[in-house]
Design a protein around this motif. Structure first.
Motif, mmCIF file in Angstrom:
data_model
loop_
_atom_site.group_PDB
_atom_site.id
_atom_site.type_symbol
_atom_site.label_atom_id
_atom_site.label_comp_id
_atom_site.label_asym_id
_atom_site.label_seq_id
_atom_site.Cartn_x
_atom_site.Cartn_y
_atom_site.Cartn_z
ATOM 1 N N GLY A 31 10.551 4.492 -19.722
ATOM 2 C CA GLY A 31 9.749 4.763 -19.976
ATOM 3 C C GLY A 31 9.039 3.740 -18.317
ATOM 4 O O GLY A 31 7.810 3.099 -18.685
ATOM 5 N N VAL A 32 9.073 4.315 -17.863
ATOM 6 C CA VAL A 32 8.830 3.225 -15.895
ATOM 7 C C VAL A 32 7.701 4.647 -15.544
ATOM 8 O O VAL A 32 6.383 3.810 -15.535
ATOM 9 C CB VAL A 32 9.882 4.161 -15.235
ATOM 10 N N SER A 33 7.442 5.645 -15.822
ATOM 11 C CA SER A 33 5.850 5.935 -16.106
ATOM 12 C C SER A 33 4.932 5.709 -17.181
ATOM 13 O O SER A 33 3.501 4.905 -16.829
ATOM 14 C CB SER A 33 5.953 7.485 -16.729
ATOM 15 N N GLU A 34 5.800 5.139 -18.611
ATOM 16 C CA GLU A 34 4.522 4.630 -18.917
ATOM 17 C C GLU A 34 3.900 3.495 -18.904
ATOM 18 O O GLU A 34 3.405 2.890 -19.532
ATOM 19 C CB GLU A 34 5.429 4.884 -20.806
ATOM 20 N N TYR A 35 4.898 2.827 -18.912
ATOM 21 C CA TYR A 35 5.038 0.939 -18.290
ATOM 22 C C TYR A 35 4.084 0.950 -17.336
ATOM 23 O O TYR A 35 2.914 0.504 -17.149
ATOM 24 C CB TYR A 35 6.306 1.341 -17.977
ATOM 25 N N LEU A 36 3.690 2.100 -16.004
ATOM 26 C CA LEU A 36 3.540 2.094 -14.865
ATOM 27 C C LEU A 36 1.512 1.862 -15.321
ATOM 28 O O LEU A 36 0.896 1.788 -14.951
ATOM 29 C CB LEU A 36 3.980 2.492 -13.905
ATOM 30 N N ASN A 37 1.424 3.487 -16.404
ATOM 31 C CA ASN A 37 0.513 3.590 -16.364
ATOM 32 C C ASN A 37 -0.287 2.445 -17.291
ATOM 33 O O ASN A 37 -1.351 2.506 -17.612
ATOM 34 C CB ASN A 37 0.662 5.059 -17.075
ATOM 35 N N ARG A 38 0.547 1.653 -18.021
ATOM 36 C CA ARG A 38 0.359 0.371 -18.654
ATOM 37 C C ARG A 38 -0.431 -0.364 -18.575
ATOM 38 O O ARG A 38 -1.251 -1.288 -18.245
ATOM 39 C CB ARG A 38 1.081 0.445 -20.210
ATOM 40 N N ARG A 86 0.899 -1.346 0.266
ATOM 41 C CA ARG A 86 -0.125 0.175 -0.028
ATOM 42 C C ARG A 86 0.890 0.642 0.457
ATOM 43 O O ARG A 86 0.281 2.252 -0.459
ATOM 44 C CB ARG A 86 -1.215 -0.194 1.019
ATOM 45 N N GLU A 87 1.858 1.708 0.916
ATOM 46 C CA GLU A 87 2.657 2.455 0.767
ATOM 47 C C GLU A 87 3.143 2.876 -0.783
ATOM 48 O O GLU A 87 2.986 4.046 -1.157
ATOM 49 C CB GLU A 87 3.810 2.116 1.931
ATOM 50 N N THR A 88 3.775 1.858 -0.883
ATOM 51 C CA THR A 88 4.983 1.909 -2.173
ATOM 52 C C THR A 88 4.020 2.545 -3.064
ATOM 53 O O THR A 88 3.816 2.762 -4.039
ATOM 54 C CB THR A 88 5.734 0.817 -2.224
ATOM 55 N N PHE A 89 2.543 1.770 -3.222
ATOM 56 C CA PHE A 89 1.728 2.548 -3.881
ATOM 57 C C PHE A 89 1.029 3.146 -4.503
ATOM 58 O O PHE A 89 1.059 3.905 -5.227
ATOM 59 C CB PHE A 89 0.152 1.169 -3.974
ATOM 60 N N GLU A 90 0.728 3.724 -3.016
ATOM 61 C CA GLU A 90 0.099 5.745 -3.096
ATOM 62 C C GLU A 90 1.740 6.454 -3.224
ATOM 63 O O GLU A 90 0.867 7.222 -3.943
ATOM 64 C CB GLU A 90 -0.459 5.850 -1.295
ATOM 65 N N ALA A 91 2.759 6.067 -2.967
ATOM 66 C CA ALA A 91 3.604 6.539 -3.227
ATOM 67 C C ALA A 91 3.884 6.659 -4.974
ATOM 68 O O ALA A 91 4.226 7.711 -5.863
ATOM 69 C CB ALA A 91 5.112 6.702 -2.667
ATOM 70 N N ARG A 105 1.190 5.615 -7.383
ATOM 71 C CA ARG A 105 -0.102 6.525 -7.458
ATOM 72 C C ARG A 105 0.272 8.312 -7.796
ATOM 73 O O ARG A 105 -0.142 8.862 -8.853
ATOM 74 C CB ARG A 105 -0.826 5.748 -7.230
ATOM 75 N N GLU A 106 1.187 8.458 -7.012
ATOM 76 C CA GLU A 106 1.233 9.864 -6.967
ATOM 77 C C GLU A 106 2.142 10.804 -7.019
ATOM 78 O O GLU A 106 1.925 11.314 -7.903
ATOM 79 C CB GLU A 106 1.373 10.906 -5.272
ATOM 80 N N TYR A 107 3.364 10.147 -7.699
ATOM 81 C CA TYR A 107 4.210 10.326 -8.283
ATOM 82 C C TYR A 107 4.303 10.342 -9.705
ATOM 83 O O TYR A 107 4.158 11.169 -10.839
ATOM 84 C CB TYR A 107 5.480 10.176 -8.157
ATOM 85 N N TRP A 108 4.426 8.464 -10.005
ATOM 86 C CA TRP A 108 4.221 8.639 -11.577
ATOM 87 C C TRP A 108 3.461 8.985 -12.766
ATOM 88 O O TRP A 108 3.763 9.039 -13.670
ATOM 89 C CB TRP A 108 4.565 7.079 -12.089
ATOM 90 N N PRO A 109 2.385 9.395 -12.607
ATOM 91 C CA PRO A 109 0.943 9.323 -13.789
ATOM 92 C C PRO A 109 1.695 11.186 -13.686
ATOM 93 O O PRO A 109 1.941 11.345 -15.022
ATOM 94 C CB PRO A 109 0.191 9.117 -12.792
ATOM 95 N N LYS A 110 2.171 11.046 -13.095
ATOM 96 C CA LYS A 110 2.198 12.577 -13.182
ATOM 97 C C LYS A 110 4.109 13.566 -14.138
ATOM 98 O O LYS A 110 4.323 14.742 -14.686
ATOM 99 C CB LYS A 110 2.254 13.777 -11.874
#
Length: 182
Positions: free
Chosen positions: A71-78, A52-57, A59-64
């Motif tokens: 490529g991490v941002s695109e990967y995590l959104n995909r 949960r803690e890593t997920f929330e961090a 979720r707040e960082y990578w989509p922005k």
């Protein structure tokens, strides 16, 4: 059956928590070879498992991150994201599913699909190791000794046997060590 791969940035003395500034060796050196390895690993995975803690961090960082060249941002959104949590009620990130137990993680591994990557989430990764759910460890070893902090194998699965699959050196001084569980 899907494989569960733990991918962690780790110091020479086994610390994996993100406290302090020990990631600096990568930021001060050429990391194109390291980024290529990360892209290679991301290409083979279609899901991420986070506590949960890593997920929330994340979720707040990578989509922005609009200028992310790794490529991490695109990967995590995909990819599909699983969050292991007993308290989270709404993930708030598209493509995310809350799982409540390691038994659910084991059921997800039985489904068809690609690799599931677990990263960060120290307590969760330690529980996965103790339960025998980890198939492989991908450890990016930073040439740093922290001396303190939470370690990956503080309380490992008893008598865990590992087989070395790969050792890869990067220009930055970071070393990738891959181990399969035996």
């Amino acid at each position: 059956m899907r494989e569960l791969v733990v991918t962690e940035n780790i110091t020479v003395d086994g610390v994996i928590d993100a406290g302090g500034d020990w990631f600096s060796p990568a930021s001060s050196a050429d990391t194109e070879d390291l980024n290529a390895a990360l892209r290679e690993h991301m290409a083979g995975a279609d899901a991420v498992l986070l506590g949960r803690e890593t997920f929330e961090a994340f979720r707040e960082y990578w989509p922005k991150q609009t200028g992310d060249t790794t490529g991490v941002s695109e990967y995590l959104n995909r990819v599909h994201k699983y969050v292991l949590s007993g308290t989270l009620t709404e993930p708030g990130w598209d493509g995310s599913t809350i799982v409540r137990s390691l038994d659910e993680v084991a059921r997800i591994k039985e489904q068809p699909g690609g690799t599931i990557v677990a990263t960060g989430s120290v307590r969760m990764v330690q529980e996965l190791a103790r339960s025998g759910l980890v198939d492989e460890y991908r450890l990016f070893v930073y040439p740093v000794v922290r001396g303190e902090g939470r370690r990956l194998f503080d309380n490992p699965h008893k008598d865990q046997q590992l087989a070395t699959v790969e050792v890869r050196h990067f220009v930055s001084g970071i070393i990738l060590v891959r181990y399969r569980t035996v």
